[in-house]
Motif scaffolding. Sequence first.
Motif, mmCIF file in Angstrom:
data_model
loop_
_atom_site.group_PDB
_atom_site.id
_atom_site.type_symbol
_atom_site.label_atom_id
_atom_site.label_comp_id
_atom_site.label_asym_id
_atom_site.label_seq_id
_atom_site.Cartn_x
_atom_site.Cartn_y
_atom_site.Cartn_z
ATOM 1 N N TYR A 192 0.749 -1.297 -0.011
ATOM 2 C CA TYR A 192 -0.040 0.010 -0.069
ATOM 3 C C TYR A 192 0.870 1.186 0.041
ATOM 4 O O TYR A 192 0.413 2.412 0.110
ATOM 5 C CB TYR A 192 -1.013 0.104 1.276
ATOM 6 N N ILE A 193 2.060 1.056 0.039
ATOM 7 C CA ILE A 193 3.076 2.097 0.180
ATOM 8 C C ILE A 193 4.216 2.045 -0.966
ATOM 9 O O ILE A 193 5.231 1.731 -0.953
ATOM 10 C CB ILE A 193 3.788 2.330 1.591
ATOM 11 N N PRO A 194 3.760 2.689 -2.290
ATOM 12 C CA PRO A 194 4.553 2.254 -3.183
ATOM 13 C C PRO A 194 6.206 2.688 -3.072
ATOM 14 O O PRO A 194 7.275 2.282 -3.527
ATOM 15 C CB PRO A 194 3.897 2.808 -4.550
ATOM 16 N N ASN A 195 6.248 3.851 -2.363
ATOM 17 C CA ASN A 195 7.638 4.592 -2.423
ATOM 18 C C ASN A 195 8.358 3.990 -1.183
ATOM 19 O O ASN A 195 9.224 4.655 -0.641
ATOM 20 C CB ASN A 195 7.467 6.200 -2.312
ATOM 21 N N MET A 217 14.068 9.844 -4.308
ATOM 22 C CA MET A 217 13.419 10.993 -4.360
ATOM 23 C C MET A 217 14.104 11.550 -2.834
ATOM 24 O O MET A 217 14.116 13.026 -2.876
ATOM 25 C CB MET A 217 11.994 10.477 -3.525
ATOM 26 N N PHE A 219 16.540 13.730 -4.079
ATOM 27 C CA PHE A 219 15.997 15.080 -4.764
ATOM 28 C C PHE A 219 15.840 16.060 -3.796
ATOM 29 O O PHE A 219 15.788 17.295 -3.977
ATOM 30 C CB PHE A 219 14.600 14.629 -5.547
ATOM 31 N N VAL A 220 15.132 15.691 -2.699
ATOM 32 C CA VAL A 220 14.576 16.852 -1.682
ATOM 33 C C VAL A 220 15.734 17.172 -0.728
ATOM 34 O O VAL A 220 15.695 17.752 0.142
ATOM 35 C CB VAL A 220 13.634 16.338 -1.025
ATOM 36 N N LEU A 231 13.716 14.807 6.855
ATOM 37 C CA LEU A 231 12.225 15.528 6.328
ATOM 38 C C LEU A 231 11.636 16.114 7.482
ATOM 39 O O LEU A 231 10.711 16.966 7.148
ATOM 40 C CB LEU A 231 11.584 14.117 5.933
ATOM 41 N N TYR A 232 11.669 15.799 8.761
ATOM 42 C CA TYR A 232 10.867 16.369 9.904
ATOM 43 C C TYR A 232 11.938 17.387 10.599
ATOM 44 O O TYR A 232 11.639 17.567 11.721
ATOM 45 C CB TYR A 232 10.571 15.225 10.789
ATOM 46 N N LYS A 273 6.616 8.744 6.927
ATOM 47 C CA LYS A 273 7.580 9.075 6.181
ATOM 48 C C LYS A 273 7.441 9.267 4.777
ATOM 49 O O LYS A 273 7.673 10.255 3.961
ATOM 50 C CB LYS A 273 8.647 8.088 6.510
ATOM 51 N N CYS A 274 6.686 8.387 4.050
ATOM 52 C CA CYS A 274 6.587 8.503 2.589
ATOM 53 C C CYS A 274 5.569 9.563 2.134
ATOM 54 O O CYS A 274 5.753 10.325 1.320
ATOM 55 C CB CYS A 274 5.889 7.178 1.918
ATOM 56 N N VAL A 280 5.283 12.437 3.707
ATOM 57 C CA VAL A 280 6.088 13.672 3.798
ATOM 58 C C VAL A 280 7.057 13.719 2.623
ATOM 59 O O VAL A 280 7.048 14.627 1.996
ATOM 60 C CB VAL A 280 6.534 13.678 5.119
ATOM 61 N N LEU A 281 7.613 12.605 2.438
ATOM 62 C CA LEU A 281 8.623 12.577 1.193
ATOM 63 C C LEU A 281 7.875 12.906 -0.090
ATOM 64 O O LEU A 281 8.406 13.701 -1.048
ATOM 65 C CB LEU A 281 9.231 11.125 1.168
ATOM 66 N N ASN A 282 6.707 12.281 -0.250
ATOM 67 C CA ASN A 282 6.041 12.676 -1.522
ATOM 68 C C ASN A 282 5.688 14.040 -1.625
ATOM 69 O O ASN A 282 5.606 14.566 -2.762
ATOM 70 C CB ASN A 282 4.646 11.792 -1.508
ATOM 71 N N GLN A 296 7.334 16.912 -0.178
ATOM 72 C CA GLN A 296 8.369 17.574 -0.349
ATOM 73 C C GLN A 296 8.929 17.408 -1.703
ATOM 74 O O GLN A 296 9.081 18.299 -2.322
ATOM 75 C CB GLN A 296 9.329 17.212 0.682
ATOM 76 N N TYR A 297 8.841 16.317 -2.237
ATOM 77 C CA TYR A 297 9.174 15.973 -3.548
ATOM 78 C C TYR A 297 8.029 16.969 -4.613
ATOM 79 O O TYR A 297 8.667 17.643 -5.471
ATOM 80 C CB TYR A 297 9.081 14.528 -3.860
ATOM 81 N N ASP A 312 1.002 8.776 1.284
ATOM 82 C CA ASP A 312 1.707 7.753 1.238
ATOM 83 C C ASP A 312 1.244 6.768 0.173
ATOM 84 O O ASP A 312 2.094 5.715 -0.202
ATOM 85 C CB ASP A 312 1.845 6.965 2.570
ATOM 86 N N SER A 313 0.027 6.691 -0.247
ATOM 87 C CA SER A 313 -0.538 5.774 -1.133
ATOM 88 C C SER A 313 -0.104 5.756 -2.752
ATOM 89 O O SER A 313 -0.209 4.925 -3.338
ATOM 90 C CB SER A 313 -2.046 5.877 -1.038
ATOM 91 N N TYR A 314 0.419 7.332 -3.077
ATOM 92 C CA TYR A 314 0.851 7.432 -4.542
ATOM 93 C C TYR A 314 2.198 7.312 -4.614
ATOM 94 O O TYR A 314 3.144 7.587 -3.889
ATOM 95 C CB TYR A 314 0.259 8.860 -4.668
ATOM 96 N N SER A 315 2.420 6.517 -5.728
ATOM 97 C CA SER A 315 3.826 6.147 -6.250
ATOM 98 C C SER A 315 4.411 7.402 -6.902
ATOM 99 O O SER A 315 3.728 8.531 -7.264
ATOM 100 C CB SER A 315 4.007 5.128 -7.378
ATOM 101 N N LYS A 316 5.924 7.576 -6.912
ATOM 102 C CA LYS A 316 6.373 8.734 -7.710
ATOM 103 C C LYS A 316 5.752 8.930 -8.850
ATOM 104 O O LYS A 316 5.866 10.016 -9.558
ATOM 105 C CB LYS A 316 8.000 8.249 -7.747
#
Lengths: 468, 520
Positions: A10-13, A22, A25-26, A34-35, B373-374, B376-378, B380-381, B455-459
Motif C-alpha cells: 500500500y506504500i509504493p515509495n 526522491m 531530490f529533496v 524530512l522532519y 515518512k512516505c 512527507v517525502l511525496n 516535499q518532492y 503515502d498511497s501514491y507512487s512517484k
Amino acid sequence: MKEEKVVYPYIPNSNPETQREMMDFVGAKDMWDLYEEIPEELRYKEKLAIPDGILDEFGLKKHVEKILAKNKNCDEFTNFLGAGCAQHFIPAVVDEITTRGEFLTCYGAESWGDHGKYQAFVEYNSMLAELLDTEVMSVPQFDGGQAISTAMAMACRITDRKKVLVPELMNPGYKSILENYMHSVQDELEVQVEYIKFEPETGRIDLADLKEKLNEDVAAVMIENPGFLGVLEDRGEEIGELVTSVGAEFVVYVNPISLGILEAPANYGATITCGDLHSLGLHLSAGNGQAGFISTQGEAKYLNNYKDFIYGFAEPEVEGEYVFGNMLIERTHYSRRAFGNEYTGTGTNLWMISAAVYMALMGPKGMEEVGTTILYNSRYAAEKISRIPNVSLKFTSPFFQEFVVDFSQSGKTVQEINKQLLANEIFGGLDLTGCYEDFDHCALYCVTEVNTREEIDFLVECLEKILK
Amino acid sequence: MGQDQETLLRDFHQARWSEPIIYEMSTPGERGVITPAVDKKIKDKLRNKENMIPESLKRKKMVDLPEIGQMRVNRHYMRLSQETLGNDVSVDIGQGTCTMKYSPKVQEHLVSRNSNIASVHPYQDESTIQGLLEIYYKTEQYLKEISGMDAFSFQPGGGAQAIYTNAVIVRKYFEDKGEDRDEIVTTIFSHPADAGAPATCGYKVIDLMHDKDQGYPTLEAFKAALSEKTAAIFITNPEDTGIFNPRIKEYVDAAHEVGAVAVYDQANVNGIMGITRAKEAGFDLIHYNLHKTFSAPHGGMGPGVGALGARGVFKDYIPVPKVSFDGEKYLLEHEVKQSIGKVRSFIGNAAIIVRVYMWLRSLGADGVREAAKCAVLNNQYAIKKISQIRGVTMYYAEGKRRIEQCRYSWEQMKEETGLGTEDVQRRLVDYSMEHYWESHHPHIVPEPFTLEPTDSYSKKDVDEFIAVLEKISWECYNDPEVIRTAPHNAPCHGIKNYYESDPANVICSWRQYKKKYGID
C-alpha cells in the motif's frame, strides 16, 4: 546477510530505489531530515507497541476472519431485534452499486469529474421526496438521532423560540443525542426539551398533556410515527393542527419502509419530516448502516435553515445537459465558519446511493408489498406471542413492524428469557428494562419481511417452553 | 495509444452517457425486484382482521417511484458510477487537507461480504459479538499508542462530529467544575469545523489570524486571545498550509496556564503518525479521521469515524458505550461516570473499525512510520517540482520543510493571464484528474490550491499529476481559449450556477424540476 527493507504493497515509495532517488531530490539524508521542523523533544523515537505487520494478504484475511468468527450473526441466527436497526431484504443490485469503487472512493469533486455521483444524489432526493410527499432535502445526517436534533434546531431558528416537545416514549438512544444538541454554553441559546406523556393503554401520546404543554413558546413538537415501540398514531392531523395553531413546527419522525402503505406525514400536517434511511437498503453492519434525513417543502424559510449541503439541478452551459450544483452554501460553516447554521462535514453520503438504488428497484408496488408483508408478519407474531399464558402485549394500538411484549406475569426477566432463546439460536426482542419507567420485564420485538412463518412459529414454541 | 512516457500525459475522455433522470426511464408495470410476499397461512389467519392500519394513516395514493426492470436499473447506476472519478480510477492527490489513501480491497471485501460484520445487529448479546469487541478494543490500544492518549471513543460519525463531541466534553467538564467559560480560540487555517462545531454548542469563537511570515499566529498573539473566559483551544498542527508549528507545546502550555482545555484537531495525521504524538505536546483531547489517515474510504462524504482520544481526567467524559476487557471477555460499559452520554446511536460505524484494524495489522509499528515518512517525502518532492511551474507561488515559511500537504497559489498566473485556480480546476478532469481542492473559506492565500500526495501514491503518480499541472499552466499562458471552455472531456460541460445562492432557484427534486419546466 543484510535484512531486506520491507516494501509495503500500500506504500509504493517504500521501495528503497525510488525512496533513495526522491530523498536525494529533496536533499534529505535520513527520515529525520524530512522532519527537521519538529523539535527533538517532540520526536517520538521508540518503537510503537503495535504488533509486527502481517505482510501477506492471505494471512491478514485469515487472521481477521478468525477473530470475527467469534461473533454470531443474523444470517445464521433468527433475529427479532430492531430498535432503529431492523433487518431487511437488500437486493443484490444495491450491494453491487454501493460497493463500486467509483462511489466508494470519491470525495469532494465538483460536478464535472463526479457528475454521475451528483446525478445519483439528486435522484435520491427525487425518489425520497415522492415517498415523503415533500420537495427538498439536504444530504443525510449521521443517523436518525442527528436528524431529529437538526430538525429541532431548524425549528428553533425558523420560529425564534427555544422550547421543543418530544414524546416520552421516543427512541431512548436518541434522547441523549437530542439533549446534548439542545444544550448550550450560553443561557440565551439554551433550548428546553420537554417530554410529552403517553397513554398507558395505547402507547399513543397523551393529547391532554400535549395541550397543557403547548403554547407560543414552543418551537416544535415531534412525534414518531410509527413510534419507537411500533405504535401507530392515528391522530396526526389533529396533533398537526394543534401544533401549527400556536405557530410551531410539526416534526414527524418516520420509518421510510412503512410509506408504501402508510400516509406520508406531510399529508397529515407535518411541516418537517425526518427519519433514518436504514430500512432503504442498508445493512445491519453492527449499526454502521444508519443515516438521518430531513425533508420539507421548498419555501425559503426551510431551505435557508438546513445545515448540510443541498444538491440540486443547475443550469447547463450546453443546452439539454443535466448538470447539478451545490445550493445555498452560504448557510454552512464551510462558508462562514462559526456563523454557519450548526456544523456540517462528513456525513453518510454513500448511503444515498444505496437508498436511491433501493427505491428505483422497488418502485411503487415493491414499497407497497414490503410494507404489507411487514404488517402481516408482525401482526401474526404479536398475536401468537400474546396467546402464550402469562404473556401479553403492552399496548392495544395498531402497530407496524415492532411491538412491546410484557413478560411481567411470567416470573422471568427478559434477560433470562433472551438467554434461553439464544441457546435456540434466536436473538429475542430488545430488553426495555430501564429504558423507560415501568417497562421492566418488557421486550421490543421486531418482525419484518425477512422473518418467515416457520421462524415465528419456532420462536413461539421456544417461548412456550421457556415460560412453562 | 498509451500514455506518453515522455510527457506523462494521456489522451483521456471520461464516460459520457447522457443518462436520463431515473424517472424518464420508467415503464408502468415493470418491476425491479420482488420482495418476500405474505405467507398464505398468515394471510388466511389474519383474513378477518380490520384496521391493521388506522383509516387516517392509510396511504391514499401509490408512491410515485419509477417502474423499471432490474437490468436497466443496474445499468443506469453502473453508468453513473462510470461518470464518477473516485481514487480507485483517478490520481486524486489534489484533495489537500484530506486526500484519501488507498482503501485496500481485502478490507472492503471482508466488511461487505462477511456476515460476522455485515449481518451483526448492534444490540446482540455481548457474548455474540466478542470478535467485534476484540477488534474495537485492540484498535483502541493501537491508537492510544500512536497518540499517547489514555482512551478512545469510536462513536462520532465523522471528523466534524468528533470536534463537536470534544466541545460537548469541554462544556460538561467546566459545568462539573462550576466554571463559566464561553470562548473558544482557534486559528484561521484550522478546519472550519473547529469554529463551526464549538459554535453549535454555544461557544463564542475567536478565529486567530496567522503571522504573515511564519503562517500561523505568533505565540504573543495567541496568548493575547486567551483569558479566564477561554474554555478551550481547538487547533491543528500542521495546519492546512502543511507548516508545522515547532513551538506547539508552548501554545498548549499557555492555554493550560489560563485553565483552558487543549483540543487537537488531528483529522489528518498522515505525515506524523509514529513521529510525534499529541501526548508529548500536552493535548487533552484529540480526534483522528479514520476515513482518511487510517485507510477507510470516503464514500463521497461518509460514513466515516472521528476517533476521539482523551487523556487524564477527560477519559471519563467520552461517549458511551465504552468497550473494555476484563481479562477474559470484552464488555460494553454503558455507565461511565462523567460521560456526556451519546452523540451517535449504537457503537458508531463498526465496519470502519474493522477496516482500520486490518490496515494497522497489515503495516505493524514499522509500517505505520513508513507510511508517515512516505507521505512527507511525496509532499516535499511535489513541492520542489510544483514550485518551479510557471505561475505558481507559495506563501509563508520560506525555506522550511512542510509536512504532508501544501497550499499553493496561482496568484501570479492570474495577474499575468487572467486565468486562476478555478480555471485550472475545471481543466484537470480533461486530463483524468478528479479534482483539486482550492482552500477553505476565506481564501486568504489568493487563487489557492492545496495538494497532499499521501503515502498511497507512487512517484509515477505524483509525476503525472505534476505533468498535468505544467501542461495546464502552459495552456493558460499560450492557449487560454481551451481553458475558458473547459471541461471538454468530462461527462458534462460548464455549469452556470454551480453555487446557486437564491432559494427561489433551488430545484432539489424531479417533482420541482417538472413543475419549473412544465413537464407532465
